[in-house]
Design an enzyme around this catalytic site. Structure first.
Site, PDB file in Angstrom:
ATOM      1  N   CYS A   2     -48.365  -0.011 -40.844  1.00  0.00           N
ATOM      2  CA  CYS A   2     -48.225  -0.254 -42.272  1.00  0.00           C
ATOM      3  C   CYS A   2     -47.331   0.794 -42.925  1.00  0.00           C
ATOM      4  CB  CYS A   2     -49.597  -0.198 -42.932  1.00  0.00           C
ATOM      5  SG  CYS A   2     -50.755  -1.327 -42.193  1.00  0.00           S
ATOM      6  N   ARG A  27     -40.601  -0.385 -39.902  1.00  0.00           N
ATOM      7  CA  ARG A  27     -41.878  -0.176 -39.214  1.00  0.00           C
ATOM      8  C   ARG A  27     -42.523  -1.509 -38.803  1.00  0.00           C
ATOM      9  NH1 ARG A  27     -44.068   4.982 -40.812  1.00  0.00           N
ATOM     10  NH2 ARG A  27     -46.203   4.212 -40.734  1.00  0.00           N
ATOM     11  N   GLU A 493     -41.385  -1.444 -12.971  1.00  0.00           N
ATOM     12  CA  GLU A 493     -41.145  -1.186 -14.394  1.00  0.00           C
ATOM     13  C   GLU A 493     -40.042  -0.129 -14.570  1.00  0.00           C
ATOM     14  OE1 GLU A 493     -41.735  -2.671 -17.004  1.00  0.00           O
ATOM     15  OE2 GLU A 493     -41.515  -1.211 -18.603  1.00  0.00           O
ATOM     16  N   LYS A 497     -36.549  -0.766 -16.559  1.00  0.00           N
ATOM     17  CA  LYS A 497     -36.087   0.077 -17.669  1.00  0.00           C
ATOM     18  C   LYS A 497     -34.655   0.522 -17.418  1.00  0.00           C
ATOM     19  CE  LYS A 497     -38.206  -0.706 -20.032  1.00  0.00           C
ATOM     20  NZ  LYS A 497     -39.381  -1.514 -19.995  1.00  0.00           N
ATOM     21  N   GLU A 500     -32.042  -2.430 -17.604  1.00  0.00           N
ATOM     22  CA  GLU A 500     -31.788  -3.091 -18.885  1.00  0.00           C
ATOM     23  C   GLU A 500     -31.068  -2.206 -19.891  1.00  0.00           C
ATOM     24  OE1 GLU A 500     -35.268  -4.813 -20.780  1.00  0.00           O
ATOM     25  OE2 GLU A 500     -36.474  -3.056 -20.422  1.00  0.00           O
ATOM     26  N   HIS A 516     -38.493  -4.451   5.923  1.00  0.00           N
ATOM     27  CA  HIS A 516     -38.383  -5.883   6.223  1.00  0.00           C
ATOM     28  C   HIS A 516     -37.102  -6.473   5.623  1.00  0.00           C
ATOM     29  CE1 HIS A 516     -42.352  -5.849   7.978  1.00  0.00           C
ATOM     30  NE2 HIS A 516     -42.783  -5.186   6.914  1.00  0.00           N
TER      31      HIS A 516
HETATM   32  C1  AGP Z   1     -39.033  -5.166 -21.412  1.00  0.00           C
HETATM   33  O1  AGP Z   1     -38.394  -3.953 -21.559  1.00  0.00           O
HETATM   34  C2  AGP Z   1     -38.284  -6.339 -21.831  1.00  0.00           C
HETATM   35  N1  AGP Z   1     -37.471  -6.187 -22.922  1.00  0.00           N
HETATM   36  C3  AGP Z   1     -38.852  -7.700 -21.492  1.00  0.00           C
HETATM   37  O2  AGP Z   1     -38.957  -7.755 -20.105  1.00  0.00           O
HETATM   38  C4  AGP Z   1     -40.214  -8.092 -22.114  1.00  0.00           C
HETATM   39  O3  AGP Z   1     -41.226  -7.318 -21.573  1.00  0.00           O
HETATM   40  C5  AGP Z   1     -40.466  -9.592 -21.851  1.00  0.00           C
HETATM   41  O4  AGP Z   1     -39.451 -10.354 -22.445  1.00  0.00           O
HETATM   42  C6  AGP Z   1     -41.815 -10.050 -22.311  1.00  0.00           C
HETATM   43  O5  AGP Z   1     -41.950  -9.910 -23.691  1.00  0.00           O
HETATM   44  P1  AGP Z   1     -43.374 -10.009 -24.380  1.00  0.00           P
HETATM   45  O6  AGP Z   1     -44.192  -8.907 -23.857  1.00  0.00           O
HETATM   46  O7  AGP Z   1     -43.095  -9.908 -25.848  1.00  0.00           O
HETATM   47  O8  AGP Z   1     -43.941 -11.343 -23.986  1.00  0.00           O
END
Ligand code: AGP
Length: 620
Positions: A2, A27, A493, A497, A500, A516
């Protein structure tokens, strides 16, 4: 989260409040409202001497209902609400009033003892007009004033001292026509002064158009703001000194709270995020969890014989972490699926399947549709989401909110941590309800959960060292992230990161799977990032690290302090605090987020808005 703004001074207040609120739009919010003191109202007017307007939706919606503004209104408070208790409706929007209608209050945060206070107030004959926790605070302060008289400052102080939760509040009262009282327990508050006005807000940008002399209100303080004057007390009532600081940042920099980007700010917010995710669900020292806010009966959870977790991207990775926890703690079979695959693959499910749809935005089309598909088979669907009243939340049988606050960076950071903690809390709750875990074991795990924020902070504090490491690797093109157990989703993950936001090739693998196939790609120049923190498969991961090292890869390892084997296997070592194995992703991934962030910065990409990506993906 908020946004709050308040003003008292010689100028017309409404434009100042609207401008301040617009500065806080970053925010995130879903409704807004303002309350002005009407100087021409009689003491007993039906609206209590206050002029209040509230609307769901954007600020433009609020502006549409602004009519008959009292002339000469010079004091007021405003709010942008990011819903937590109760959907984004006009009745739930702030400001909220007490029974007299003469007190108005806005709030950022969560009242932990919401259910208890609500019961007490209803028992005392109070008619509640909203579903919010905030309205309860307005009633508590108003009732204190009616019963004991005295100053507004004193009533606010007494209530704030007793109440449990995270609260930043700003209060006005028609009987105190030139002062605004604000108080803080947790969420931030700042105040500002000019020669003849006083301002308060939840963040510096709300005040910057009027003053650059800012008083950061310390935690557990009550402040009274009058034109040109500010006074502060601690919660015991002792007056304390406030010292202003002069802000030299631009407005944009102020919205990022001094950080270069929203992503870096959100990474730094993670210790607080975890505290917020836990608020009201478990208290330090307790052996029990309360997920009453989820609104799914214990009987329904006892009836479950299988769990399916659905999500995309980062949400899929947090779901993978949860699978390990659910199977280990509850002995229920658990599968995790990409939402986009699940709905088209004829999954096996029935009324005894618990489907958990995980989505930060709650608007991801793939996850919404996959959960609807599960609903058609009478499965119980729980949404784990960050956005109150999102489509996923509305469609689900039950909702567990992650309470991470709005995330602006397209790359998910704090919401991943919040999802991991919320899902693991749900896993522990399932174990508690189904009796698959001894209370003392639950107690130990809960105690460790409460330590997570400080441990995450220790990783965040290494940002500078991780920056130097990342800069050394900024010209490499191929990164392999590997891990086993919950280190595997952490590796996935970390790879997501990096790819992307920096656009380099980064792939995550289960460390045992390398031999494998993927190991064929290892050659000098490739960087292997290994997640090697405490786990019963740590030594196996380290053997896989040796295999890639022997083929020329440079190794960067995430390991715990004092891990000799990891130190020997690592070309570069990043150490992180030790925790319970299943909680480790919430700590380890922070090192990977910082590594990705700094590597992308060194490559000069736009980390907050990476190319080709959208924060919310509403198409298949
Ligand atoms: C994560 O860094 C992404 N930008 C993307 O993978 C995201 O997690 C995915 O699109 C799912 O989004 P949501 O959690 O809003 O469903």
């Amino acid at each position: 989260m908020c946004g709050i703004v308040g003003y008292t001074g010689p100028d017309e207040v409404l434009p100042i409040l609207i401008e301040g609120l617009s500065r806080l739009e970053y925010r995130g919010y879903d409704s807004s409202g303002v309350a002005l003191l009407d100087p021409d109202a009689s003491g007993d007017s039906s609206d209590g001497g206050l002029w209040i307007r509230r609307r769901p939706g954007k600020l433009s919606e609020l502006k549409r209902v602004i009519d008959d503004v009292p002339a000469h209104a010079r004091l007021g408070i405003g709010h942008t609400r990011w819903a937590t208790h109760g959907g984004p409706t006009e009745a739930n929007a702030h400001p909220h009033t007490d029974e007299t209608g003469r007190l108005a209050l806005v709030h950022n945060g969560i009242v932990e003892t919401f259910a208890e206070i609500r019961r007490e107030l209803i028992g005392a004959g109070v008619t509640l007009k909203s579903e919010t926790d905030t309205e309860l605070v307005a009633h508590l302060i108003g009732r204190h004033l009616v019963a004991h008289g005295g100053s507004l400052v004193e009533a606010v102080r007494i209530v704030m001292k007793d109440i449990e939760g995270a609260l930043a509040i700003v209060v006005m009262h028609a009987d105190f026509p030139d002062s605004i009282v604000a108080a803080r327990k947790g969420p931030p508050l700042v105040a500002g002064l000019t020669a003849d006005a006083g301002l308060v807000g939840s963040d510096i940008p709300a005040l910057l158009a009027h003053t650059r002399d800012i008083y950061v209100v310390e935690d557990e303080r009550v402040v009274e703001i009058r034109p040109g004057r500010i006074t502060a007390w601690d919660l015991e009532g002792n007056e304390v000194v406030l010292t202003p600081k002069t802000i030299t940042w631009s407005l944009e920099a102020a919205q990022k709270d001094g950080y270069e980007d929203f992503m870096l700010k959100e990474i730094h917010e993670q210790p607080a995020t975890i505290r917020d995710t836990l608020v009201g669900r478990t208290e330090p020292g307790s052996h029990r969890l309360h997920l009453d806010d989820m609104r799914l009966s214990e009987d329904a959870l006892r009836n479950v014989d299988r769990v399916s977790i659905l999500g995309c991207g980062t949400s899929f990775h947090s779901g993978m972490v949860a699978k390990y926890a659910i199977e280990h703690w509850t002995r229920l079979p658990c599968e995790v699926d990409l939402s986009s695959e699940y709905r088209y693959r004829d999954p096996v499910l029935d009324a005894r399947t618990l489907v958990i749809g995980v989505s930060q935005s709650g608007e991801t089309a793939d996850t919404i549709e996959a959960c609807k598909h599960a609903g058609h088979w009478d499965a119980k669907v729980v949404a784990v989401t960050n956005v109150v009243d999102s489509s996923l939340a509305r469609d689900a049988d039950a909702v567990l909110y992650t309470h991470a606050g709005p995330e602006i960076g397209v790359a998910a950071t704090k919401t991943f941590l919040a999802q991991v903690v919320a899902l693991e809390t749900l896993a522990l709750y399932l174990a508690q309800v189904r009796g698959t875990m001894k209370p003392e074991v639950t107690g130990e795990l809960l105690a460790e959960l409460h330590l997570l924020p400080d441990k995450i902070q220790q990783v965040v504090d290494q940002s500078d060292e991780i920056r130097k490491i990342a800069e050394r690797f900024a010209d490499r093109r191929d990164f392999f992230f590997i891990g086993r157990g919950v280190g595997y989703p952490t590796a996935l993950e970390g790879a997501l990161k990096l790819k992307e936001i920096s656009y380099v090739r980064a792939e995550g693998f289960a460390a045992g799977e390398l031999k494998h196939g993927p190991i064929a790609l290892i050659e000098p120049g490739v960087v292997a990032v290994g997640v090697c923190t405490k786990s019963f498969v740590r030594l196996k991961t380290l053997s896989n690290v040796q295999e890639v090292k022997a083929r020329g890869a440079t190794t960067i390892l995430i390991a715990n302090e004092g891990d000799r084997e990891a130190a020997e296997a690592a070309d570069v070592l990043i150490t992180v605090p030790t925790t319970e194995e299943l909680f480790a992703p919430a700590i380890d991934v922070v090192a990977l987020q910082l590594f990705s962030y700094w590597l992308a910065k060194a490559r000069g990409t736009d980390v907050d808005m990476p190319r080709n990506l959208a924060k919310t993906v509403t198409v298949e």
